[in-house]
Design a protein around this motif. Structure first.
Motif, PDB file in Angstrom:
ATOM      1  N   GLY A  22       0.816  -1.204   0.000  1.00 47.35           N
ATOM      2  CA  GLY A  22       0.000   0.000   0.000  1.00 47.35           C
ATOM      3  C   GLY A  22       0.849   1.253   0.000  1.00 47.35           C
ATOM      4  O   GLY A  22       1.762   1.416  -0.812  1.00 47.35           O
ATOM      5  N   LYS A  23       0.587   2.147   0.947  1.00 46.67           N
ATOM      6  CA  LYS A  23       1.308   3.415   1.017  1.00 46.67           C
ATOM      7  C   LYS A  23       2.573   3.323   1.860  1.00 46.67           C
ATOM      8  O   LYS A  23       3.304   4.309   1.978  1.00 46.67           O
ATOM      9  N   PHE A  24       2.836   2.173   2.454  1.00 47.51           N
ATOM     10  CA  PHE A  24       4.056   1.984   3.236  1.00 47.51           C
ATOM     11  C   PHE A  24       5.128   1.363   2.356  1.00 47.51           C
ATOM     12  O   PHE A  24       4.841   0.511   1.518  1.00 47.51           O
ATOM     13  N   ARG A  25       6.377   1.781   2.520  1.00 48.06           N
ATOM     14  CA  ARG A  25       7.473   1.220   1.742  1.00 48.06           C
ATOM     15  C   ARG A  25       8.735   1.145   2.602  1.00 48.06           C
ATOM     16  O   ARG A  25       8.999   2.028   3.437  1.00 48.06           O
ATOM     17  N   LEU A  26       9.472   0.089   2.362  1.00 43.20           N
ATOM     18  CA  LEU A  26      10.714  -0.146   3.088  1.00 43.20           C
ATOM     19  C   LEU A  26      11.707  -0.800   2.151  1.00 43.20           C
ATOM     20  O   LEU A  26      11.376  -1.746   1.438  1.00 43.20           O
ATOM     21  N   SER A  27      12.933  -0.291   2.149  1.00 47.13           N
ATOM     22  CA  SER A  27      14.001  -0.859   1.332  1.00 47.13           C
ATOM     23  C   SER A  27      15.250  -0.957   2.193  1.00 47.13           C
ATOM     24  O   SER A  27      15.662   0.023   2.819  1.00 47.13           O
ATOM     25  N   VAL A  28      15.849  -2.159   2.226  1.00 50.18           N
ATOM     26  CA  VAL A  28      17.046  -2.402   3.012  1.00 50.18           C
ATOM     27  C   VAL A  28      18.064  -3.106   2.127  1.00 50.18           C
ATOM     28  O   VAL A  28      17.716  -4.021   1.383  1.00 50.18           O
ATOM     29  N   VAL A  29      19.327  -2.690   2.196  1.00 56.02           N
ATOM     30  CA  VAL A  29      20.392  -3.282   1.385  1.00 56.02           C
ATOM     31  C   VAL A  29      21.622  -3.495   2.251  1.00 56.02           C
ATOM     32  O   VAL A  29      21.923  -2.682   3.136  1.00 56.02           O
ATOM     33  N   ARG A  30      22.311  -4.602   2.006  1.00 55.50           N
ATOM     34  CA  ARG A  30      23.544  -4.894   2.728  1.00 55.50           C
ATOM     35  C   ARG A  30      24.472  -5.678   1.804  1.00 55.50           C
ATOM     36  O   ARG A  30      24.024  -6.566   1.076  1.00 55.50           O
ATOM     37  N   GLY A  31      25.753  -5.340   1.801  1.00 51.03           N
ATOM     38  CA  GLY A  31      26.712  -6.043   0.955  1.00 51.03           C
ATOM     39  C   GLY A  31      27.974  -5.240   0.794  1.00 51.03           C
ATOM     40  O   GLY A  31      28.426  -4.560   1.728  1.00 51.03           O
ATOM     41  N   SER A  32      28.553  -5.289  -0.400  1.00 51.25           N
ATOM     42  CA  SER A  32      29.777  -4.553  -0.706  1.00 51.25           C
ATOM     43  C   SER A  32      29.641  -3.908  -2.070  1.00 51.25           C
ATOM     44  O   SER A  32      28.934  -4.417  -2.947  1.00 51.25           O
ATOM     45  N   ILE A  33      30.308  -2.775  -2.259  1.00 50.58           N
ATOM     46  CA  ILE A  33      30.300  -2.062  -3.525  1.00 50.58           C
ATOM     47  C   ILE A  33      31.742  -1.854  -3.972  1.00 50.58           C
ATOM     48  O   ILE A  33      32.685  -1.942  -3.183  1.00 50.58           O
ATOM     49  N   VAL A  34      31.910  -1.563  -5.256  1.00 53.34           N
ATOM     50  CA  VAL A  34      33.236  -1.395  -5.833  1.00 53.34           C
ATOM     51  C   VAL A  34      33.674   0.055  -5.679  1.00 53.34           C
ATOM     52  O   VAL A  34      32.891   0.983  -5.864  1.00 53.34           O
ATOM     53  N   ASN A  35      34.936   0.258  -5.342  1.00 53.24           N
ATOM     54  CA  ASN A  35      35.500   1.598  -5.306  1.00 53.24           C
ATOM     55  C   ASN A  35      35.579   2.117  -6.734  1.00 53.24           C
ATOM     56  O   ASN A  35      36.352   1.617  -7.547  1.00 53.24           O
ATOM     57  N   SER A  36      34.779   3.129  -7.058  1.00 56.34           N
ATOM     58  CA  SER A  36      34.685   3.610  -8.439  1.00 56.34           C
ATOM     59  C   SER A  36      35.890   4.436  -8.857  1.00 56.34           C
ATOM     60  O   SER A  36      36.079   4.717 -10.035  1.00 56.34           O
ATOM     61  N   PHE A  37      36.724   4.859  -7.909  1.00 53.73           N
ATOM     62  CA  PHE A  37      37.892   5.678  -8.237  1.00 53.73           C
ATOM     63  C   PHE A  37      39.129   4.797  -8.184  1.00 53.73           C
ATOM     64  O   PHE A  37      39.608   4.426  -7.123  1.00 53.73           O
ATOM     65  N   ILE A  38      39.665   4.418  -9.351  1.00 55.32           N
ATOM     66  CA  ILE A  38      40.806   3.510  -9.440  1.00 55.32           C
ATOM     67  C   ILE A  38      42.085   4.326  -9.561  1.00 55.32           C
ATOM     68  O   ILE A  38      42.222   5.150 -10.461  1.00 55.32           O
ATOM     69  N   GLN A  39      43.025   4.094  -8.645  1.00 53.04           N
ATOM     70  CA  GLN A  39      44.295   4.800  -8.673  1.00 53.04           C
ATOM     71  C   GLN A  39      45.338   3.976  -9.412  1.00 53.04           C
ATOM     72  O   GLN A  39      45.428   2.767  -9.227  1.00 53.04           O
TER      73      GLN A  39
END
Length: 577
Positions: A136-153
């Motif tokens: 209905g009008k209620f919403r919930l979003s949860v995320v857990r994990g790992s992401i990639v470092n977008s800035f590569i040196q």
């Protein structure tokens, strides 16, 4: 302005408030016992060039599969991709994700793209799990994990051209809200932290590769007390620690106090910054006209580890209007305002931009349309922190204008269209000198005719193109023609596409060679579930910088036949209590 400690206290309270949210139980699932649908595609491409360096791999191939399983109405999509762009299986790209969903419940497992908001987690590929609930009008979003470092040196001294090893960036976030599209409120929390122990610290130059940490707290809300009035806003605060290992060479009681209160939530040191981002829109919308205003501000050095890139250190004030006249035959849409940077007065200069962007459409009849646009972005630069000669003033104007009349005639079975287009884009630096030598002007003129023969499933188009590009005192021109042909044969199972073009190139009035390009494509539908497509492109350019290039691809797609078992007997299905 709130004291840094008070600002961070409010900011952390939102973060803690979402830590006790629990998901709800799924309702009884019904439907077919099991179904299968989806497709698999196999393809390859080739490339070769003469008199120039190859810009792509000479041969590559890929395999993708997108099966979707459904058990008792519970969808489980699976995405499998294998790609070899280098002609070697030693470095392939593999990605597997599971995305089951049922009614207002969805789940992501594996590698998937996730967004919570523009200024927190935005379009990043997450390796982990995410749950979305929207009853209905209620919403919930949860995320857990790992992401990639977008800035590569890159360390060209120690590692030659090899990228430096990147830390494992763990992330957790959530968004909870209630309301409709017009009246709503949402709270957003996002945290990302580099694992310092995830890479070998010995023998690596880590000066440009420091472990970072970030928390973003935000709220988005909308209010619409009437159909003609709406207001939306997005408020965000980001606490970013650029280096978890930073040594505090200066003694600060504020840092010590903040560590005592919030040290368990965020690593705090002298590399930690608290910045804000605000975006709001006010709209008045009536039947035939509307107007409104937009305000947007992103503090200097505002950063979220969950976003690839967005502009910071700017403030926008925009006003907009639109109207429709003569029963929709005349339509106008425009906006204008000011943008400025150097919000903390620490840069050498402050740039102020005056923005105008308008679009006008006139439709005297169903067959005749004129579309026109005008844009002008003027930037003034004034001395800031360091003033060199008080009289210095730099101004840059970027303008664009375009007009496109379109006329159609004929019957539904034999329809013709004529289009004339003109576009100009220019960039001018207004300096004290009469001739700055930095003007850039680009003009494009296009005249095209196309005819669509519906009974014969045939389409033919012919276009004349002219382009003029002037940079400083150098002028380049192109004049040419394009011809395209498309036809369906064999009971519409086979579609053929052919195109050819030729252009004469000029440099400062002298010939710079002739370019010829061609393409041939075909798509054949063997049956409802199988199709094959191919495309070949060729370019031949003469002159001192001449070269030849050919590229092509072939793909085969198989669509799984819909497989479905018998439906479950709902009378005998277990019921939830």
């Amino acid at each position: 302005m709130l004291h840094p400690k008070k600002s961070l206290l409010v900011f952390i309270c939102f973060y803690i408030s979402l830590s006790s949210i629990h998901s709800q139980d799924l309702e009884q699932i019904g439907g077919p016992l099991m179904t299968l649908k989806g497709n698999v595609t196999v393809g390859s491409s080739f490339y070769n060039a003469w008199n120039r360096e190859n810009s792509r791999s000479p041969f590559s191939y890929f395999i993708t599969a997108n099966p979707t399983f459904s058990i008792y109405g519970f969808d489980i999509p699976v995405s499998l991709t294998y790609r070899d762009q280098q002609g070697s299986i030693s470095n392939p790209f593999n990605r597997i994700s599971f995305n089951p969903s049922y009614k207002w419940i969805s789940l992501n497992l594996g590698k998937f793209t996730k967004s919570l908001s523009t200024y927190s987690l935005s379009g990043q590929v997450v390796k982990g799990v995410a749950v979305d609930l929207n009853p209905g009008k209620f919403r919930l979003s949860v995320v857990r994990g790992s992401i990639v470092n977008s800035f590569i040196q890159l360390d060209t001294i120690l590692n030659e051209l090899a990228p430096l090893p990147s830390y494992k960036r763990n992330t957790i976030g959530g968004r909870i809200g209630v309301g409709s599209n017009r009246n709503f409120i949402d709270l957003i929390v996002f945290k990302a932290k580099d694992d310092f122990n995830s890479i070998d610290q010995s023998g690596n130059n880590l000066e440009l590769n420091r472990p970072q940490e970030n928390i973003v707290i935000g709220t988005a809300f909308g209010i619409s007390p009437a159909k003609w009035l709406s207001f939306k806003a997005d408020l965000n605060a980001s606490a970013h620690t650029a280096n978890q290992e930073s040594q505090d060479y200066l003694i600060s009681n504020d840092i010590d106090d903040l560590r005592d209160d919030f040290g368990s939530v965020l690593t705090l040191n002298h590399s930690t910054k608290l910045q804000f981002a605000v975006e709001s829109k006010l709209n008045f919308k009536f039947k035939r006209f509307g107007f409104g205003a937009e305000y947007r501000r992103v503090d200097p050095l505002y950063k979220s580890l969950g976003a690839f890139y967005f502009q910071e250190d700017f403030e926008n004030f925009l006003f907009k209007t639109n109207f429709s006249l003569l029963q929709g035959k005349v339509r106008f849409n425009g906006r204008g305002g000011i943008q400025r940077n150097n919000l903390n007065n620490l840069r050498k200069y402050r740039d102020t931009r005056r923005i105008i962007n308008t679009n006008l459409t006139i439709m005297p009849s169903r067959n005749f349309t004129i579309a026109a646009r005008y844009s002008n972005f003027q930037t003034d630069r004034t001395p800031g922190l360091v003033a060199v000669n008080d009289s210095i003033r730099l101004a840059t104007t970027t303008g664009g204008i375009g007009i496109t009349p379109r006329y159609s005639f004929g019957t539904k079975e034999k329809r013709s269209t004529i289009v004339l287009g003109y576009n100009r884009q220019n960039l001018t630096d207004l300096l004290a000198e009469e001739d700055s030598g930095k003007d850039i002007v680009n003009d494009i003129v296009n005249l095209s005719y196309s005819i669509n023969l519906k009974p014969k499933e045939t389409r033919v188009s012919l276009s004349l193109v002219g382009n003029r590009n002037q940079v400083r005192d150098i002028e380049r021109n192109r004049l040419g023609i394009n011809l395209a042909y498309s036809k369906k044969v064999a009971d519409n199972k086979l579609q053929l596409n052919v195109g050819v073009g030729g252009f004469q190139n000029y440099l400062d009035g002298f010939s710079e060679g002739f370019s010829v390009s061609g393409r041939v494509g075909a798509r054949y539908k063997l049956e409802k579930s199988t199709s094959i497509s191919t495309m070949i492109n060729f370019v031949n350019r003469s002159g001192t910088s001449g070269y030849q290039e050919i590229r092509g691809n072939i793909n085969a797609t198989y669509r799984f036949p819909d497989v479905s078992t018998s439906k479950i007997n709902k009378k005998n299905a277990p019921t939830s209590k």
